[in-house]
Design a protein around this motif. Structure first.
Motif, PDB file in Angstrom:
ATOM      1  N   LEU A 235       0.836  -1.203   0.000  1.00  0.00           N
ATOM      2  CA  LEU A 235       0.000   0.000   0.000  1.00  0.00           C
ATOM      3  C   LEU A 235       0.873   1.256   0.000  1.00  0.00           C
ATOM      4  O   LEU A 235       0.595   2.206  -0.744  1.00  0.00           O
ATOM      5  CB  LEU A 235      -0.920  -0.002   1.226  1.00  0.00           C
ATOM      6  N   PHE A 236       1.906   1.270   0.809  1.00  0.00           N
ATOM      7  CA  PHE A 236       2.788   2.428   0.896  1.00  0.00           C
ATOM      8  C   PHE A 236       3.432   2.717  -0.453  1.00  0.00           C
ATOM      9  O   PHE A 236       3.482   3.869  -0.915  1.00  0.00           O
ATOM     10  CB  PHE A 236       3.866   2.179   1.959  1.00  0.00           C
ATOM     11  N   VAL A 237       3.919   1.665  -1.122  1.00  0.00           N
ATOM     12  CA  VAL A 237       4.563   1.843  -2.429  1.00  0.00           C
ATOM     13  C   VAL A 237       3.549   2.314  -3.468  1.00  0.00           C
ATOM     14  O   VAL A 237       3.836   3.201  -4.287  1.00  0.00           O
ATOM     15  CB  VAL A 237       5.243   0.532  -2.870  1.00  0.00           C
ATOM     16  N   ALA A 238       2.347   1.731  -3.458  1.00  0.00           N
ATOM     17  CA  ALA A 238       1.301   2.161  -4.399  1.00  0.00           C
ATOM     18  C   ALA A 238       0.951   3.624  -4.176  1.00  0.00           C
ATOM     19  O   ALA A 238       0.723   4.371  -5.140  1.00  0.00           O
ATOM     20  CB  ALA A 238       0.060   1.286  -4.242  1.00  0.00           C
ATOM     21  N   ALA A 239       0.917   4.039  -2.910  1.00  0.00           N
ATOM     22  CA  ALA A 239       0.610   5.442  -2.607  1.00  0.00           C
ATOM     23  C   ALA A 239       1.708   6.365  -3.123  1.00  0.00           C
ATOM     24  O   ALA A 239       1.426   7.444  -3.666  1.00  0.00           O
ATOM     25  CB  ALA A 239       0.426   5.617  -1.100  1.00  0.00           C
ATOM     26  N   LEU A 240       2.954   5.949  -2.971  1.00  0.00           N
ATOM     27  CA  LEU A 240       4.060   6.764  -3.481  1.00  0.00           C
ATOM     28  C   LEU A 240       3.993   6.923  -4.997  1.00  0.00           C
ATOM     29  O   LEU A 240       4.314   7.982  -5.544  1.00  0.00           O
ATOM     30  CB  LEU A 240       5.407   6.131  -3.097  1.00  0.00           C
ATOM     31  N   LEU A 241       3.561   5.869  -5.689  1.00  0.00           N
ATOM     32  CA  LEU A 241       3.673   5.836  -7.149  1.00  0.00           C
ATOM     33  C   LEU A 241       2.334   6.014  -7.869  1.00  0.00           C
ATOM     34  O   LEU A 241       2.288   5.884  -9.098  1.00  0.00           O
ATOM     35  CB  LEU A 241       4.305   4.503  -7.576  1.00  0.00           C
TER      36      LEU A 241
ATOM     37  N   ALA B 195      -0.193   4.243 -14.779  1.00  0.00           N
ATOM     38  CA  ALA B 195       0.520   3.907 -13.546  1.00  0.00           C
ATOM     39  C   ALA B 195       0.617   2.392 -13.388  1.00  0.00           C
ATOM     40  O   ALA B 195       1.674   1.864 -13.007  1.00  0.00           O
ATOM     41  CB  ALA B 195      -0.186   4.522 -12.340  1.00  0.00           C
ATOM     42  N   LEU B 196      -0.470   1.683 -13.683  1.00  0.00           N
ATOM     43  CA  LEU B 196      -0.449   0.223 -13.617  1.00  0.00           C
ATOM     44  C   LEU B 196       0.642  -0.337 -14.520  1.00  0.00           C
ATOM     45  O   LEU B 196       1.446  -1.177 -14.103  1.00  0.00           O
ATOM     46  CB  LEU B 196      -1.816  -0.343 -14.026  1.00  0.00           C
ATOM     47  N   TYR B 197       0.680   0.125 -15.752  1.00  0.00           N
ATOM     48  CA  TYR B 197       1.663  -0.403 -16.710  1.00  0.00           C
ATOM     49  C   TYR B 197       3.093  -0.108 -16.249  1.00  0.00           C
ATOM     50  O   TYR B 197       3.963  -0.997 -16.257  1.00  0.00           O
ATOM     51  CB  TYR B 197       1.422   0.199 -18.091  1.00  0.00           C
ATOM     52  N   LEU B 198       3.341   1.134 -15.844  1.00  0.00           N
ATOM     53  CA  LEU B 198       4.706   1.526 -15.472  1.00  0.00           C
ATOM     54  C   LEU B 198       5.196   0.759 -14.247  1.00  0.00           C
ATOM     55  O   LEU B 198       6.349   0.331 -14.186  1.00  0.00           O
ATOM     56  CB  LEU B 198       4.761   3.029 -15.204  1.00  0.00           C
ATOM     57  N   ILE B 199       4.314   0.580 -13.272  1.00  0.00           N
ATOM     58  CA  ILE B 199       4.710  -0.147 -12.059  1.00  0.00           C
ATOM     59  C   ILE B 199       4.885  -1.627 -12.361  1.00  0.00           C
ATOM     60  O   ILE B 199       5.874  -2.250 -11.939  1.00  0.00           O
ATOM     61  CB  ILE B 199       3.661   0.060 -10.948  1.00  0.00           C
ATOM     62  N   ARG B 200       3.951  -2.182 -13.104  1.00  0.00           N
ATOM     63  CA  ARG B 200       3.985  -3.627 -13.380  1.00  0.00           C
ATOM     64  C   ARG B 200       5.263  -4.045 -14.092  1.00  0.00           C
ATOM     65  O   ARG B 200       5.804  -5.127 -13.825  1.00  0.00           O
ATOM     66  CB  ARG B 200       2.764  -4.005 -14.227  1.00  0.00           C
ATOM     67  N   TYR B 201       5.764  -3.194 -14.972  1.00  0.00           N
ATOM     68  CA  TYR B 201       6.938  -3.580 -15.761  1.00  0.00           C
ATOM     69  C   TYR B 201       8.200  -2.834 -15.337  1.00  0.00           C
ATOM     70  O   TYR B 201       9.150  -2.723 -16.102  1.00  0.00           O
ATOM     71  CB  TYR B 201       6.646  -3.368 -17.246  1.00  0.00           C
ATOM     72  N   SER B 202       8.208  -2.356 -14.107  1.00  0.00           N
ATOM     73  CA  SER B 202       9.392  -1.678 -13.583  1.00  0.00           C
ATOM     74  C   SER B 202      10.288  -2.687 -12.868  1.00  0.00           C
ATOM     75  O   SER B 202       9.946  -3.865 -12.735  1.00  0.00           O
ATOM     76  CB  SER B 202       8.975  -0.570 -12.615  1.00  0.00           C
ATOM     77  N   GLU B 203      11.428  -2.202 -12.394  1.00  0.00           N
ATOM     78  CA  GLU B 203      12.344  -3.003 -11.586  1.00  0.00           C
ATOM     79  C   GLU B 203      12.418  -2.366 -10.204  1.00  0.00           C
ATOM     80  O   GLU B 203      13.212  -1.472  -9.964  1.00  0.00           O
ATOM     81  CB  GLU B 203      13.741  -3.058 -12.232  1.00  0.00           C
ATOM     82  N   LEU B 204      11.563  -2.803  -9.300  1.00  0.00           N
ATOM     83  CA  LEU B 204      11.593  -2.310  -7.930  1.00  0.00           C
ATOM     84  C   LEU B 204      12.254  -3.354  -7.049  1.00  0.00           C
ATOM     85  O   LEU B 204      11.791  -4.504  -6.978  1.00  0.00           O
ATOM     86  CB  LEU B 204      10.177  -2.033  -7.414  1.00  0.00           C
ATOM     87  N   PHE B 205      13.327  -2.975  -6.398  1.00  0.00           N
ATOM     88  CA  PHE B 205      14.043  -3.940  -5.574  1.00  0.00           C
ATOM     89  C   PHE B 205      13.125  -4.543  -4.513  1.00  0.00           C
ATOM     90  O   PHE B 205      12.379  -3.835  -3.835  1.00  0.00           O
ATOM     91  CB  PHE B 205      15.231  -3.276  -4.873  1.00  0.00           C
TER      92      PHE B 205
ATOM     93  N   ASP C 101       4.585 -10.754  -9.187  1.00  0.00           N
ATOM     94  CA  ASP C 101       3.210 -10.791  -8.670  1.00  0.00           C
ATOM     95  C   ASP C 101       2.940  -9.592  -7.778  1.00  0.00           C
ATOM     96  O   ASP C 101       1.870  -8.978  -7.829  1.00  0.00           O
ATOM     97  CB  ASP C 101       2.974 -12.090  -7.894  1.00  0.00           C
ATOM     98  N   GLU C 102       3.907  -9.251  -6.935  1.00  0.00           N
ATOM     99  CA  GLU C 102       3.732  -8.115  -6.031  1.00  0.00           C
ATOM    100  C   GLU C 102       3.702  -6.790  -6.795  1.00  0.00           C
ATOM    101  O   GLU C 102       2.947  -5.878  -6.443  1.00  0.00           O
ATOM    102  CB  GLU C 102       4.839  -8.119  -4.978  1.00  0.00           C
ATOM    103  N   LEU C 103       4.518  -6.690  -7.843  1.00  0.00           N
ATOM    104  CA  LEU C 103       4.475  -5.480  -8.671  1.00  0.00           C
ATOM    105  C   LEU C 103       3.109  -5.324  -9.329  1.00  0.00           C
ATOM    106  O   LEU C 103       2.578  -4.208  -9.434  1.00  0.00           O
ATOM    107  CB  LEU C 103       5.574  -5.532  -9.735  1.00  0.00           C
ATOM    108  N   LEU C 104       2.524  -6.416  -9.771  1.00  0.00           N
ATOM    109  CA  LEU C 104       1.182  -6.359 -10.351  1.00  0.00           C
ATOM    110  C   LEU C 104       0.177  -5.893  -9.305  1.00  0.00           C
ATOM    111  O   LEU C 104      -0.687  -5.045  -9.598  1.00  0.00           O
ATOM    112  CB  LEU C 104       0.787  -7.737 -10.894  1.00  0.00           C
ATOM    113  N   GLN C 105       0.274  -6.417  -8.101  1.00  0.00           N
ATOM    114  CA  GLN C 105      -0.652  -6.016  -7.049  1.00  0.00           C
ATOM    115  C   GLN C 105      -0.513  -4.531  -6.728  1.00  0.00           C
ATOM    116  O   GLN C 105      -1.509  -3.811  -6.597  1.00  0.00           O
ATOM    117  CB  GLN C 105      -0.408  -6.865  -5.802  1.00  0.00           C
ATOM    118  N   VAL C 106       0.726  -4.049  -6.626  1.00  0.00           N
ATOM    119  CA  VAL C 106       0.959  -2.620  -6.376  1.00  0.00           C
ATOM    120  C   VAL C 106       0.389  -1.795  -7.524  1.00  0.00           C
ATOM    121  O   VAL C 106      -0.271  -0.765  -7.317  1.00  0.00           O
ATOM    122  CB  VAL C 106       2.461  -2.334  -6.205  1.00  0.00           C
ATOM    123  N   GLY C 107       0.642  -2.253  -8.750  1.00  0.00           N
ATOM    124  CA  GLY C 107       0.141  -1.534  -9.923  1.00  0.00           C
ATOM    125  C   GLY C 107      -1.374  -1.443  -9.945  1.00  0.00           C
ATOM    126  O   GLY C 107      -1.945  -0.404 -10.296  1.00  0.00           O
TER     127      GLY C 107
END
Length: 533
Positions: free
Chosen positions: A388-394, A410-420, A425-431
């Motif tokens: 939730l915190f990361v989704a709020a930031l982005l 925002a969904l697309y950019l987060i889903r296909y980003s490289e977040l350490f 699956d978690e990137l998709l959920q955040v997106g």
């Protein structure tokens, strides 16, 4: 480098786990060239002690990297090995599935019949195989290597490039002052290098030149990810480098961080590349697959060290299984330090898209407070708070692409980003949480959402509903709402804002944004100014 190895007990300090009895657990790593198991005791004081390690050569990568399919023979071979491992586990008293974690890396992950592989293993052994992605490998590597780095203050001066050349991929972390600056996976592996030379009839020097050409391309990619603004330390992981350290350093205890001269490594690499596989097997008691891959792997480390003009390489004894054991010892929870690394990575991504950082941070903090105060309603765990915190930031990074449809971008950019630290699956959920920060509610026909299992769909809805409340609380983008107090009153959620006498603007925004929360949790929302009585 042996087919079956039992190591002496080793103690590893980790984060404190709740007091209790000693717990015996096991982790199994299904890699490109072998299947490895570590059995350990998790102590009540927060340490784990390795009791035994087993290694069996199984060449899954040779097939997966060639035609992206695992043969029936290889699947049955893997099942046979894991059956034997299960018998060993019974001897140690490990019988509960919760005490065994089985992961598969590049070879299984890239195979198109990976589900058939996982199903066959489950039928044969009862083990659930988890094909972890590059982000999960980075997270586990981080957990295993950071205690070593923190124990050596001299490494705090400059950047540490943590590299492991595996059979299929090369994994890299760039760490400075205990913070992960970058993580990346490259399609360079010792078995992949061997595959490039199959069927090539050429002299030894020509084959060596071909290997170097492949390796140097990846070295240049690694260089692109590193700013040359300070001193660099190379931390090498992996069995091949441990083998080299044991060969070249008479006084290495096999546990501490070793300092290996690059010149010595280069000479050993030259010797190994001049020998055929049979000679390496005989001289070093290696398996055939190890004899094939050790030369290309060490050449990769050597060329990387020489590229950065490093006279020494630090060799770390940690491995994927150590990281997995650390993870099991803390119950799979994310430590505060690891959470901070994820947030740092998210902030870095947001800055690339010129986000409104002040607003994003305010919304994220308010979302965190809502999450914490509504635990009794949402029933989610601390990992979800990080998502939730990361989704709020982005949530607004899509503004750079298109203002009108920024939530979808925002969904697309987060889903296909490289977040350490975050898996695919978690990137998709955040997106998805960021995607639903405005406008339409989740629909089965929406991209990716409809394919989620029910538990994840509900989780996304809960987090997105709370995100909308947090955005409404900072509708003025002034950051004037800092503290909130949530109570459930007369079947509604009342959000009190201490210290403010007038929240009329935020109340308008809350009326427009609270419908999703009402429909998800069954609670209308009232925003109220003044101190909580």
């Amino acid at each position: 480098m042996s087919k079956l190895k039992a190591s002496p007990p080793t103690e590893h300090p980790i984060s404190t786990v709740p007091p209790g009895t000693v717990r015996t657990v096991a982790v199994i790593d299904i890699g490109a060239t072998s299947i490895r198991m570590a059995i350990a005791e998790i102590q009540p004081n927060g340490e784990f002690r390795t009791l035994d390690t087993l290694v069996q050569s199984v060449e899954l990568g040779r097939e997966a990297f060639d035609n992206r399919r695992l043969s029936r023979h290889s699947i049955e071979r893997s099942a046979s090995v894991l059956k034997r491992y299960k018998r060993v586990l019974r001897e140690y008293g490990v019988t509960s599935p919760k005490d065994v974690r089985v992961v598969a890396t590049t070879a299984v992950r890239e195979a198109i019949n990976r589900l058939a592989f996982a199903d066959r293993i489950y039928v044969a052994t009862g083990f659930n195989v988890d094909p972890i992605d590059e982000a999960e490998v980075s997270r586990i590597t981080y957990m295993g290597v950071m205690p070593h780095l923190r124990a050596h203050p001299e490494l705090a001066d400059g950047k540490s490039i943590v590299v492991e050349v595996g059979g299929g991929n090369t994994e890299m972390l760039i760490v400075r002052g205990g913070n992960v600056l970058h993580s990346q996976s490259f399609r360079l592996g010792s078995l992949r290098l061997v595959k490039t030379l199959e069927g090539v009839r050429a002299s030894a020097p020509r084959r060596r030149a071909m290997l170097e050409s492949h390796i140097r391309r990846t070295v240049l990619q690694i260089t692109d990810a590193i700013k040359n603004d300070t001193a660099i330390h190379l931390i090498a992981l992996g069995g091949d480098m441990r083998f080299a350290a044991h060969q070249l350093l008479d006084d290495w205890d096999g546990n501490s961080l070793a300092l290996l001269p690059t010149a010595k490594l280069e000479k050993l690499t030259e010797k190994l590349l001049s020998l055929n596989e049979d000679a390496i097997v005989k001289r070093y008691n290696a398996s055939f697959i190890e004899a094939e891959t050790v030369g290309p792997a060490l050449l990769s480390y050597t060329l990387l060290a020489k590229h950065f003009e490093l006279t020494n390489i630090h060799v770390c004894d940690t491995n994927l299984r150590d990281g997995l054991l650390h993870d099991m010892a803390v119950g799979g929870t994310w430590t505060a330090d690891f959470r901070n690394q994820i947030v740092r990575s998210a902030l870095s991504l947001g800055r690339k898209f010129n986000f409104d950082e002040s607003h994003a941070r305010n919304v994220a903090e308010l979302a965190r407070k809502l999450f914490d105060q509504l635990r009794g309603e949402h029933g989610l765990d601390d990992r979800h708070e990080v998502l939730l915190f990361v989704a709020a930031l982005l949530h607004e990074i899509g503004m750079m692409v298109n203002v009108r449809s920024n939530h979808k971008h925002a969904l697309y950019l987060i889903r296909y980003s490289e977040l350490f630290g975050l898996s695919r699956d978690e990137l998709l959920q955040v997106g998805l949480v960021a995607r639903y920060h405005r406008r339409a509610y989740p629909q089965p026909a929406h991209e990716a959402y409809g394919t989620l299992p029910q538990s994840e769909r509900v989780m996304v809805s809960k987090l997105a509903a709370m995100l909308r409340l947090a955005i409404a609380l900072d509708d003025t983008r002034s950051g004037r709402v800092r503290e909130i107090r949530c109570v459930i009153e007369s079947k509604r959620l009342v959000i009190n804002v201490p210290g403010l006498d007038d929240v009329s603007l935020e109340q308008v925004a809350m009326r427009e944004n609270s419908g999703f929360f009402r429909d998800t949790f069954g609670l209308p929302v009232l925003l109220r100014a003044g101190k909580l009585e």
